[in-house]
Design a protein around this motif. Structure first.
Motif, PDB file in Angstrom:
ATOM      1  N   GLY A   1       0.824  -1.209   0.000  1.00 29.12           N
ATOM      2  CA  GLY A   1       0.000   0.000   0.000  1.00 29.12           C
ATOM      3  C   GLY A   1       0.850   1.247   0.000  1.00 29.12           C
ATOM      4  N   HIS A   2       1.754   1.340   0.978  1.00 26.79           N
ATOM      5  CA  HIS A   2       2.661   2.492   1.010  1.00 26.79           C
ATOM      6  C   HIS A   2       3.570   2.430  -0.211  1.00 26.79           C
ATOM      7  CE1 HIS A   2       5.267   5.594   2.541  1.00 26.79           C
ATOM      8  NE2 HIS A   2       6.292   4.773   2.529  1.00 26.79           N
TER       9      HIS A   2
ATOM     10  N   TYR B   1       1.509   2.781   8.896  1.00 25.22           N
ATOM     11  CA  TYR B   1       0.714   3.845   9.517  1.00 25.22           C
ATOM     12  C   TYR B   1       1.694   4.836  10.125  1.00 25.22           C
ATOM     13  CZ  TYR B   1       1.399   1.693  14.159  1.00 25.22           C
ATOM     14  OH  TYR B   1       1.931   1.181  15.307  1.00 25.22           O
TER      15      TYR B   1
ATOM     16  N   GLN C   1       0.810  10.396   4.279  1.00 24.21           N
ATOM     17  CA  GLN C   1       0.385   9.039   3.907  1.00 24.21           C
ATOM     18  C   GLN C   1      -0.305   9.034   2.542  1.00 24.21           C
ATOM     19  OE1 GLN C   1      -1.220   6.215   7.029  1.00 24.21           O
ATOM     20  NE2 GLN C   1      -1.488   8.169   8.094  1.00 24.21           N
TER      21      GLN C   1
ATOM     22  N   GLU D   1       1.264   7.063  -0.808  1.00 24.42           N
ATOM     23  CA  GLU D   1       0.698   5.739  -1.045  1.00 24.42           C
ATOM     24  C   GLU D   1       0.727   5.358  -2.519  1.00 24.42           C
ATOM     25  OE1 GLU D   1      -3.304   5.872   0.416  1.00 24.42           O
ATOM     26  OE2 GLU D   1      -4.049   6.863  -1.364  1.00 24.42           O
TER      27      GLU D   1
ATOM     28  N   ASP E   1      -1.037   2.319  -3.343  1.00 25.61           N
ATOM     29  CA  ASP E   1      -2.264   1.540  -3.495  1.00 25.61           C
ATOM     30  C   ASP E   1      -3.130   1.798  -2.264  1.00 25.61           C
ATOM     31  OD1 ASP E   1      -4.244  -0.426  -3.497  1.00 25.61           O
ATOM     32  OD2 ASP E   1      -2.887  -2.037  -4.102  1.00 25.61           O
ATOM     33  N   ALA E   2      -4.079   2.717  -2.394  1.00 27.04           N
ATOM     34  CA  ALA E   2      -4.895   3.143  -1.256  1.00 27.04           C
ATOM     35  C   ALA E   2      -5.672   1.984  -0.639  1.00 27.04           C
ATOM     36  CB  ALA E   2      -5.858   4.251  -1.679  1.00 27.04           C
TER      37      ALA E   2
ATOM     38  N   ARG F   1      -3.317  -0.228   1.356  1.00 23.86           N
ATOM     39  CA  ARG F   1      -2.829   0.478   2.547  1.00 23.86           C
ATOM     40  C   ARG F   1      -3.895   0.498   3.632  1.00 23.86           C
ATOM     41  NH1 ARG F   1      -3.210   5.496   4.858  1.00 23.86           N
ATOM     42  NH2 ARG F   1      -4.408   6.358   3.136  1.00 23.86           N
TER      43      ARG F   1
ATOM     44  N   GLN G   1      -3.927  -1.362   7.245  1.00 25.23           N
ATOM     45  CA  GLN G   1      -4.106  -0.601   8.482  1.00 25.23           C
ATOM     46  C   GLN G   1      -5.214  -1.204   9.339  1.00 25.23           C
ATOM     47  OE1 GLN G   1      -4.640   3.579   7.730  1.00 25.23           O
ATOM     48  NE2 GLN G   1      -2.447   3.924   7.592  1.00 25.23           N
TER      49      GLN G   1
END
Length: 134
Positions: free
Chosen positions: A40-41, A65, A86, A90, A92-93, A96, A100
């Motif tokens: 994600g990140h 996070y 963040q 990112e 890939d929201a 991510r 989380q």
């Protein structure tokens, strides 16, 4: 400055670790040290899980996070600057946010088995150094 010359790539495969896939077979590392995919990140992002002497795990979630209240408060909260960072970083929201949510659930469900921390929160760092619960 020394140049890194001997890079190694590790896949996301391995045995499950809690609710995550884990790369357990990391050549050259002890079996108490695992990578935990946290996409994600970045596209190929992973945290690092380390099992301590008493069998308790510490998961360093790195940049998955940025703020303790985003994971531990009854209502999610992150500072405006950290939230913006963040979002800007990112790749890939959906991944991510999914990771989380799974990270948020882990300490609640497995409080006696593991601790989760991140890179960007000095409050979490101070609590870990002091041996206080996160």
């Amino acid at each position: 400055m020394n140049e890194v010359r001997d890079w190694r790539r590790f896949g996301a495969g391995g045995e499950p670790w809690f609710e995550f896939d884990a790369g357990r077979d990391l050549d050259g590392l002890l079996p108490e040290i695992l990578t935990v995919p946290l996409l994600g990140h970045l596209q190929t992002y992973a945290g690092c899980a380390i099992r301590g002497g008493h069998g308790r795990w510490l998961l360093h979630a790195c940049n998955a996070y940025f703020y303790h209240d985003d994971m531990r408060a009854s209502k999610r909260h992150c500072t405006t600057a950290r939230r913006a960072c963040q979002l800007l970083m990112e790749m890939d929201a959906r991944s991510r946010l999914n990771n989380q949510e799974r990270l948020r659930a882990l300490p609640m469900a497995r409080r006696d088995e593991l601790t989760v921390t991140c890179t960007h929160d000095p409050v979490e760092l101070e609590r870990l150094i002091a041996g206080s619960p996160l």
